[in-house]
Enzyme design. Structure first.
Site, PDB file in Angstrom:
ATOM      1  N   SER A  51       0.828  -1.204   0.000  1.00 19.21           N
ATOM      2  CA  SER A  51       0.000   0.000   0.000  1.00 19.21           C
ATOM      3  C   SER A  51       0.866   1.258   0.000  1.00 19.21           C
ATOM      4  O   SER A  51       0.522   2.260  -0.616  1.00 19.21           O
ATOM      5  CB  SER A  51      -0.925  -0.005   1.218  1.00 19.21           C
ATOM      6  OG  SER A  51      -1.868  -1.053   1.125  1.00 19.21           O
ATOM      7  N   GLU A 106      -4.133  -3.168  -6.767  1.00 20.12           N
ATOM      8  CA  GLU A 106      -4.269  -1.795  -7.277  1.00 20.12           C
ATOM      9  C   GLU A 106      -4.897  -0.863  -6.245  1.00 20.12           C
ATOM     10  O   GLU A 106      -5.726  -0.010  -6.562  1.00 20.12           O
ATOM     11  CB  GLU A 106      -5.019  -1.774  -8.615  1.00 20.12           C
ATOM     12  CG  GLU A 106      -4.198  -2.409  -9.726  1.00 20.12           C
ATOM     13  CD  GLU A 106      -4.631  -2.009 -11.112  1.00 20.12           C
ATOM     14  OE1 GLU A 106      -5.095  -0.869 -11.298  1.00 20.12           O
ATOM     15  OE2 GLU A 106      -4.486  -2.847 -12.021  1.00 20.12           O
TER      16      GLU A 106
END
Length: 436
Positions: free
Chosen positions: A184, A416
């Site tokens: 992240s 993503e």
């Protein structure tokens, strides 16, 4: 099977189009007006006299794309889905046929050998492929929305001439950003690049890299000046087979098993100067922009998955499974669950197509993309889980696809940008809007 996009090109070139609705979730009835969402970006045209149309409407080209990709997925991919999942490997023939159908160069201009279509057409293709196999969908998604877009936006003319024709016809692309300690927090990456007399040298490793087995083209993010922290990140093009480049491990995953996900190592990998993507020290901006677009693609993958899971279960509950002398789909309790699921699927699809249309119109779509990915992944997980229960024992066994949709749905909240990252993005935009 003739190329899907080749057959659609005459329609793409048409000066005006008439809208049709997103297949098959909305009514096909369309008003006879020009579809705003099929036009060029708003900043380039005067839209004051163009009547707005529902985002559920597609141009003729887009509607034909949906129908054609659906048929291709049903006829060509569906018979191979279970075998690919069990083997945890993508059938090379499927990849070859994706290229043959023009689905790997949807937005690449025709002058470079691509299909020359719009962003929403790519989203439609991704959704329709996911309806049958999310593994094939994500291969197509990453290739189109991240790799092709990166070259189109940031590549030099030399890179465009060298790579776009290959990416459109025979070369799979991969996007190398994540690392073991920078998921992240993608910009905490440790892979380093150093300048050499002839270009650059890359050292380090990447993890969770999609398409790495099938790809020959890799966009690699490395830090050219760690003293600048994330502002030192720079993007490079690396070919598979370059000395020092190696695939170290293929992950065994819960879902999307046919999609390859690998660890990649770089050991003094030499990169020529011409393979610099864009400018030095701007890689972090490129990655952010590309991932914002890519999240719409992942959201479409999730709505396609949700549709596939729903349709698979609906066919069984309303035609085959009986309890207490009647089809289980006739029980009110079951009908209410299915009605709720269908409503949420359509809400998610509306968010996905709205984000795509805003992107095409040149508007700020970052929060829309985050909301679409967040909600679509939640709906996919909920619907896929419910579908297993609706089908009972047949939903739990590996004879059908229900359990596969359920397993595949989990990745939507992870790659993503995790769901928490999407929530953070949304909250930051809200805070900026409402802070006085």
């Amino acid at each position: 099977m003739a190329s899907i996009t080749r057959a659609l090109r005459p329609l793409t070139r048409a000066a005006a189009t008439f809208p049709r609705s997103i297949r098959p979730a909305f009514s096909r009835t369309a008003p006879q007006m020009r579809c705003l969402s099929a036009t060029a970006p708003r900043r380039e045209i005067d839209i004051s006299e163009i009547p707005p149309t529902p985002i559920s409407h597609l141009s003729d080209t887009e509607a034909m794309m949906a129908d054609s990709v659906s048929k291709f997925a049903q006829d060509v991919i569906l018979p191979k889905v279970r075998d690919m999942d069990e083997a945890e490997s993508m059938d090379p023939a499927v990849v070859e046929q994706l290229f043959e159908q023009g689905l790997m160069g949807i937005e690449i201009p025709e002058e470079y050998g691509g299909s020359g279509m719009n962003f929403t057409s790519a989203i439609i293709a991704i959704e329709e492929l996911a309806r049958v196999d999310p593994s094939v969908s994500v291969l197509c998604d990453v290739h189109n929305t991240l790799c092709n877009t990166a070259i189109l936006k940031y590549g030099s003319e030399k890179l465009k001439k060298e790579w776009l024709p290959r990416l459109a016809t025979n070369t799979v692309g991969s996007f190398c950003l994540s690392e073991p300690v920078s998921g992240s927090d993608a910009f905490a990456l440790a892979t380093k690049a150093t300048r050499t007399e002839n270009g650059y040298k890359i050292n380090g490793g990447k993890m969770w890299i999609t398409n790495s087995v099938e790809a020959n083209f890799f966009i690699v993010f490395a830090n050219l000046d760690p003293s600048k922290k994330y502002k030192g990140i720079t993007a490079f093009i690396v070919e598979k087979g370059t000395p020092g480049f190696s695939i170290a491990k293929k992950e065994k995953k819960l879902g999307i098993r046919a999609s390859s996900t690998c660890v990649i190592n770089f050991d003094d990998v030499e990169v020529p100067k011409d393979n610099l993507l864009g400018n030095e020290f701007e890689g972090y901006k490129y990655a952010i922009g590309l991932l914002n677009e890519g999240r719409i693609g992942i959201a479409a993958q999730m709505t396609g998955l949700a549709l596939g899971a729903f349709e698979n279960a609906a066919g069984y509950t309303w035609n085959d499974r009986k309890q207490f002398g009647q089809l289980i789909g006739e029980f009110q309790g079951m009908q209410h669950q299915m009605a709720q699921a269908w409503t949420e699927i359509q809400a998610a699809r509306a968010m996905v197509y709205n984000a795509a249309r805003k992107k095409e119109a040149g508007e700020d779509f970052v929060m829309d993309a985050a909301m679409a990915k967040l909600f679509a992944s939640q709906v996919a997980a909920k619907v896929a889980g419910s579908a297993v229960e609706w089908m009972g024992g047949m939903g739990f066994v590996r004879e059908g696809l229900a359990e596969k949709y359920f397993r595949d749905s989990k990745i939507g909240a992870i790659y993503e940008g995790t769901s928490n990252i999407q929530l953070t993005t949304i909250a930051r935009h809200l805070q900026k809007t409402y802070t006085k």
